[in-house]
Design an enzyme around this catalytic site. Sequence first.
Site, PDB file in Angstrom:
ATOM      1  CG  HIS A  82       7.841  24.978 -13.829  1.00 44.60           C
ATOM      2  ND1 HIS A  82       6.479  25.368 -14.608  1.00 44.60           N
ATOM      3  CD2 HIS A  82       7.235  24.612 -12.535  1.00 44.60           C
ATOM      4  CE1 HIS A  82       5.535  25.324 -13.903  1.00 44.60           C
ATOM      5  NE2 HIS A  82       5.772  24.612 -12.674  1.00 44.60           N
ATOM      6  CG  ASP A  83       5.880  21.176 -13.054  1.00 46.79           C
ATOM      7  OD1 ASP A  83       7.059  20.751 -12.351  1.00 46.79           O
ATOM      8  OD2 ASP A  83       5.149  22.047 -12.258  1.00 46.79           O
ATOM      9  CG  HIS A 120       2.598  18.957 -11.402  1.00 43.39           C
ATOM     10  ND1 HIS A 120       1.946  17.973 -10.207  1.00 43.39           N
ATOM     11  CD2 HIS A 120       3.284  20.039 -10.988  1.00 43.39           C
ATOM     12  CE1 HIS A 120       2.586  18.691  -9.144  1.00 43.39           C
ATOM     13  NE2 HIS A 120       3.260  20.000  -9.362  1.00 43.39           N
ATOM     14  CB  CYS A 121      -1.488  19.031 -17.239  1.00 39.07           C
ATOM     15  SG  CYS A 121      -2.672  20.333 -16.325  1.00 39.07           S
ATOM     16  CB  ALA A 122      -0.096  21.932 -21.374  1.00 37.26           C
ATOM     17  CB  ALA A 123      -3.964  23.939 -18.101  1.00 38.49           C
ATOM     18  CG  HIS A 124       1.037  23.847 -13.333  1.00 37.62           C
ATOM     19  ND1 HIS A 124       0.764  24.550 -12.075  1.00 37.62           N
ATOM     20  CD2 HIS A 124       2.502  23.439 -12.904  1.00 37.62           C
ATOM     21  CE1 HIS A 124       1.929  24.789 -11.342  1.00 37.62           C
ATOM     22  NE2 HIS A 124       2.880  23.869 -11.784  1.00 37.62           N
TER      23      HIS A 124
END
Length: 555
Positions: free
Chosen positions: A293-294, A253-257
């Site tokens: 969203h995360d 749940h990081c920036a890439a996600h």
Amino acid sequence: VAARCRPQSRSGSGQAAGPRGRGAGMRPGSNHKSSVERALINVRVRVQTALQALEPDDEDDGDGDPAGGVEEARKALSQAEKSLRSLELKLSAARSRPSMMLADESADTSADTREWLLQNFTDHDLLAADGNSSICGAEKSHPSDSSPMRRGRSSTYKDCVADIKVVLADASVARILENCSRLDFDALALAARTETGHQLNTVYGLHLMKHRGDMITAMHERGWVADPVRFTQAYVAFLGRVDGLYSSEVLYHCAAHAVDVTATTEWLLRSQYLSERVTALDHFMALMAATVHDVGHPGRNNIFQTKTLSPLAVRYNDRSILENMHIALAFETMQSDPECNWFKLLARDPPVHGADGSAHGSHAGNLQSYVRRGMISMVLATDMAKHSGHCQELTTMVQEAKDAEEMSGCSPANSTTSLAGASGKAGERTKAMERKLFLLETVIHAADISNPCKPRHIMLGWTRRVLAEFWAQGDEERRLGLEFSPLCDREQGMSNVAKGQLGFINFVVLPFFKPLADLVTDAAPATVQLERNAAFWKDQDAAGTAYEAIFADSG
């Protein structure tokens, strides 16, 4: 059997008497049939078809095929049962929402009393509904594939994006971003480029605005944004703040996600079905919801927050804990820093657009109320605890569209059900907004669970990351003496990777994407790839492939 089953009416017309009153969805004195009335007519037609199939043919010499008539009747009755089930779900939802009774302007209350009741004792948001209503007549979202960014940016803006432009000019980054609005966009490959640093959302957002159509320009032309330069500056600054709030220590749940979900959202929004039903503002709002969203995710899920009685669980009363935090953090960030507050630059009293797209005066609607309502709804819809209800509601929507197709000859993908509600009663405007927001919630949720719909190498990269994050949570639960949360036991999980992924695909992703693809036909490639990946996991399960072998080539 046919004689006993045939519906009778007191008028002797041979037609089944339908339910009466507002409780059954009827509108006395109206020639316009409600969705409930249309569904009942559809069921009645199917039952009559079944009865006719069961009736003996007067010219039958005994050599006919009675089994064929029974089979035809069975199919018709099966379809009727599905329609009734859909109707039952719809009526049950309506009964659970007394607010819709108050929204009915035929109710025995004055207009001002009804508005007071709606605003204070229901979940109706009339300002947000009117905000949606004010944009409904505008040209829908059809962003150009090669619309250049606006000229004449201020020096401050140029300084702000100078380093990002250097990144975008890198050939390897540019090649990855060529797929920025495709299902096979590889956010992990973008994250692996050291040139992007900790600016993934900013890099992706600026590229999208530059090469896939300037939504901000479109919003300015419709009077929804007064100063596009200031709005763009705030938008870019906000993306930078969001990048800084995603933890580099969190594996999944990081920036890439966030970029991956934003890209998949963009892919879905560019489908014919959705681009004909949402405006540039809706499009921008959905991309912003996907981006945040995360945001601030700690790498420990809602179950962990509840079990440990974390400060977040206490603050949000164990309800959609992280989702509430994510959207609150997004708005707190804008409120605390005027430089990145694009939200406050939205028009509060926008012009109303007619059916021809032209503006004609102002409206009581408030775009800020609408966008805030929309972003909150979309982010909260990513709570996986809501998946079952969301899936059921989507299935009902598709069934209703199919019923409408049989009545009108219009396919579900071409249904003209209003999502705007430019005019009409307060209740109708609210319903129109809720229909649109549900569609956008569906898009965000689909994007959030779409990893198994991606090409295998991308799917495996994300699968490895999510498992690592789950198992890291399990390791902490073991240390704290807590029972393992589902899928968080490292030892058990490593021996059941394939089974776990098959369960996720068959019981979560596929039941959601199948009805979505019925509605949004451009989403069909996702289900095709999903089935390929399911077959891959079946093979791995049958072969008993070890964890290390499965992910040997996934980096």
